[in-house]
Each structure stands twice: as C-alpha cells, then as structure tokens.
Write a protein that holds these residues in place. Structure first.
Motif, PDB file in Angstrom:
ATOM      1  N   MET A   1      40.192 -15.924  41.684  1.00 30.85           N
ATOM      2  CA  MET A   1      38.983 -15.167  41.070  1.00 30.85           C
ATOM      3  C   MET A   1      37.760 -15.741  41.612  1.00 30.85           C
ATOM      4  N   ARG A   2      36.798 -14.964  42.050  1.00 29.79           N
ATOM      5  CA  ARG A   2      35.639 -15.278  42.858  1.00 29.79           C
ATOM      6  C   ARG A   2      34.447 -15.037  41.890  1.00 29.79           C
ATOM      7  N   ARG A   3      34.235 -13.704  41.485  1.00 29.92           N
ATOM      8  CA  ARG A   3      33.275 -13.519  40.637  1.00 29.92           C
ATOM      9  C   ARG A   3      33.605 -13.110  39.205  1.00 29.92           C
ATOM     10  N   VAL A   4      33.093 -13.728  38.236  1.00 26.14           N
ATOM     11  CA  VAL A   4      33.880 -13.465  36.875  1.00 26.14           C
ATOM     12  C   VAL A   4      32.754 -13.286  35.975  1.00 26.14           C
ATOM     13  N   LEU A   5      33.181 -12.326  34.997  1.00 28.53           N
ATOM     14  CA  LEU A   5      32.142 -11.960  34.036  1.00 28.53           C
ATOM     15  C   LEU A   5      32.745 -12.295  32.585  1.00 28.53           C
ATOM     16  N   PHE A   6      32.050 -12.882  31.791  1.00 25.22           N
ATOM     17  CA  PHE A   6      32.409 -12.897  30.349  1.00 25.22           C
ATOM     18  C   PHE A   6      31.630 -11.980  29.508  1.00 25.22           C
ATOM     19  N   PHE A   7      32.770 -10.961  28.915  1.00 25.24           N
ATOM     20  CA  PHE A   7      32.261 -10.188  27.987  1.00 25.24           C
ATOM     21  C   PHE A   7      32.195 -10.848  26.758  1.00 25.24           C
ATOM     22  N   LEU A   8      30.878 -10.769  26.023  1.00 23.12           N
ATOM     23  CA  LEU A   8      30.834 -11.451  24.477  1.00 23.12           C
ATOM     24  C   LEU A   8      30.578 -10.402  23.549  1.00 23.12           C
ATOM     25  N   ASN A   9      31.411 -10.446  22.694  1.00 20.26           N
ATOM     26  CA  ASN A   9      31.128  -9.364  21.374  1.00 20.26           C
ATOM     27  C   ASN A   9      29.970  -9.955  20.380  1.00 20.26           C
ATOM     28  N   PRO A  10      28.691  -9.946  20.367  1.00 19.92           N
ATOM     29  CA  PRO A  10      27.799 -10.809  19.701  1.00 19.92           C
ATOM     30  C   PRO A  10      28.098 -11.143  18.504  1.00 19.92           C
ATOM     31  N   LEU A  11      28.548 -10.078  17.650  1.00 18.70           N
ATOM     32  CA  LEU A  11      28.851 -10.238  15.931  1.00 18.70           C
ATOM     33  C   LEU A  11      29.735 -11.446  16.035  1.00 18.70           C
ATOM     34  N   LEU A  12      30.804 -11.615  16.867  1.00 15.86           N
ATOM     35  CA  LEU A  12      32.029 -12.740  16.767  1.00 15.86           C
ATOM     36  C   LEU A  12      31.370 -14.201  17.525  1.00 15.86           C
TER      37      LEU A  12
END
Length: 318
Positions: A1-12
């Motif tokens: 992995m080189r470019r990583v995105l963390f998707f966050l559910n803001p409610l959680l």
C-alpha cells in the motif's frame, strides 16, 4: 500500500476517543512512508461517490472505519476497481468483519489487515425500485439481500440512533415487535437454481446470503463462491414466520432435513444463481414490501438478485 485513505463514519467517531485512535493508525503508516489521508463520510449515502473519487485520485487502499452500513456505501464506489478495501470494525453488528474473523478491537484488526492479502471477492448484485427514481437502481452487496419482514426490521432506525443506543439488543427487541405487529404478506418468487432449473413459489421471507454467519444465524454462505445461498420461508402466517425464525436462529432445523409432517414451516435453504421477487397480483398490501441489502433498506415492491461480474478486492487475514 502506497496511498491510503481512512473513511470515517463521523457518527461512530464521537465517543471513546475513536478519532484519535484512527489518527494513531494513520501515523503508523506515515512513519513507514505511506501517503495517508483521513476523510469523514459526508452523509449516509455519500460514501460511494467519495470512494469513487478516491479511486480516481489514485488511492490504492481504503480502510473503512465504521460498520456494515458504511462499508455497503463504500462498495458502491469501488466495486470492480483495483483498489483494496479493509474493514476496521466500529459498528454494531460488524457482520462482515465477523466472517473475516477480525477482532472487534480496531487496533488488533488493523494489525491483522496490514499483513493480509487482498482477495478478489465476487459481489452480490441487487436491482430494485428505489423511491424517487423512475428506473430500478442497482446495488452491490457482500453480506445478504432480500425481501420480507426482516427488511422492515432494518427500517426501524434509519438514522442509526437506535443501534448506537441499544446495540444488537435493539435488533432483537425490534424483531420481536415486528413479529407481533408487522403484516406478514406473501410475494411471488422465482429462483434459477445452480443446475439451470427454475422454481416458482410464494414466500413470506427471502434472504440471499453471501457469508457463512450473520450473528447467531448460520445460513452457510460462501464469500468466494459464484452463487447465492438462499433462505426461504414459504407464504405463511405470523405464527408460521415465528416458528421458522425460531428454528433458523436457535435450533438449525430446516425444511431440507424434515419429513414435511409439521403444519408450520421451517426455513428452507437452496443454492441459486438468480432470484426475482415481485408482488402477488391482486393482493392488498397493508404495508410496503421493503427490499434490503447489507442491512440497508434500498427499495420496495420488487427485486432482482444475482452474482455480479464485478469483484471487491478485500483484505482478508487467512
């Protein structure tokens, strides 16, 4: 992995310093030379477009920090792409994470995912009538999709507040109330079985499953198989649905292993490649026939379910 995105559910992310925890995971990857960004999902249905944009921007790995609902939305944007998806479980059910044998602890899950291989998983595909759209919409799923009273259960708390307060107990309490109060209506069902033959019947419940287990229920699906494990309850009464649900959840008895002497139905399991659900002609429905996929209510009245040509590259610790 080189470019990583963390998707966050803001409610959680609002409790137990969860956002700081994810930021710590991101720092680990940055320390190893990865380019890492964090992004909140902007709304309950925006994650698909956000994920599609992330793939177009060159992110090769997406970590979904949420539950099955967040993952379901992300899948709509990455299905068929070369991007890899990992699940960091912060949700209520975490059904897919459970089937991947990921720990419920997010840090421990992340540690396993970093060493996991990306497995191309065949996706389920469901098309159905969606409110506000003239044409049927198509969705991809990894856990299960179907029609019946169980879909109404998913609609009890569309904002997710009930789940966050009551957890899994909210589902069981809601299911009990539905068995007592919700109309048990029939619908027409047509199945294409794996040998190419077709079967038609009327049913009260239909769930097409991709995973081996959904909490205490063990439908016996297979994420890597190019077919659907289908659970059916034939058209029945409220008592019949309660009887079938009891045996599905607690005893494991099914119509496949009984002699047919019971007046009340057991769940039946078949393997199929295509499924069509439609309203019964001239039947008066007291409540809309709802359609769900991966725990999200996505439509009503009719549904067509099959295995998609697209796959999901899923981080899966073996």
């Amino acid at each position: 992995m080189r470019r990583v995105l963390f998707f966050l559910n803001p409610l959680l992310m609002q409790r137990r310093n969860r956002r700081a925890l994810v930021e710590g995971l991101a720092r680990q990857l940055r320390g190893e030379g990865c380019e890492v960004e964090l992004q909140d999902t902007l709304s309950a249905h925006s994650a698909g477009e956000q994920a599609k944009d992330a793939v177009a921007a060159g992110f090769d790995t997406l970590f979904v920090c949420g539950g099955d609902g967040t993952l379901f939305q992300v899948i709509q944007g990455v299905a068929g792409s070369e991007a890899t998806v990992g699940i960091i479980p912060f949700g209520t059910g975490n059904v897919l994470a459970q089937n991947l044998r990921l720990p419920r602890d997010p840090v421990a899950a992340f540690s396993l995912l970093r060493r996991a291989e990306a497995v191309p998983v065949p996706l389920g595909r469901i098309s159905c009538k969606s409110p506000g759209h003239a044409q049927d919409r198509t969705w991809y799923f990894t856990i299960a999709a179907g029609m019946g009273v169980h879909a109404a259960l998913m609609n009890l708390a569309p904002t997710g507040s009930g789940k966050r307060v009551g957890g899994r107990a909210a589902y069981f309490a809601g299911g009990f109330r539905l068995l007592l109060q919700h109309p048990v209506d029939p619908f027409d069902l047509e199945l294409t079985l794996i040998d190419g033959s077709r079967r038609t019947l009327q049913a009260s419940e239909l769930i097409a499953v991709r995973v081996p287990a959904i909490n205490v229920w063990r439908p016996g699906g297979n994420l890597e198989a190019p077919e659907l494990q289908v659970a059916i309850v034939p058209a029945t009464t409220r008592l019949g649905l309660a009887h079938a649900s009891f045996h599905a959840l607690l005893t494991g008895r099914s119509a496949n292993g009984t002699n047919g002497s019971s007046r009340l139905p057991y769940p039946e399991y078949v393997t199929a490649t295509q499924i069509a659900c439609r309203p019964v002609q001239d039947h008066t429905y007291q409540s809309p026939l709802l359609v769900e996929a991966d725990g999200e209510v996505i439509g009503l009245k009719r549904a067509s379910i099959t295995i998609a040509q697209r796959r999901l590259r899923l981080l899966w610790p073996r």
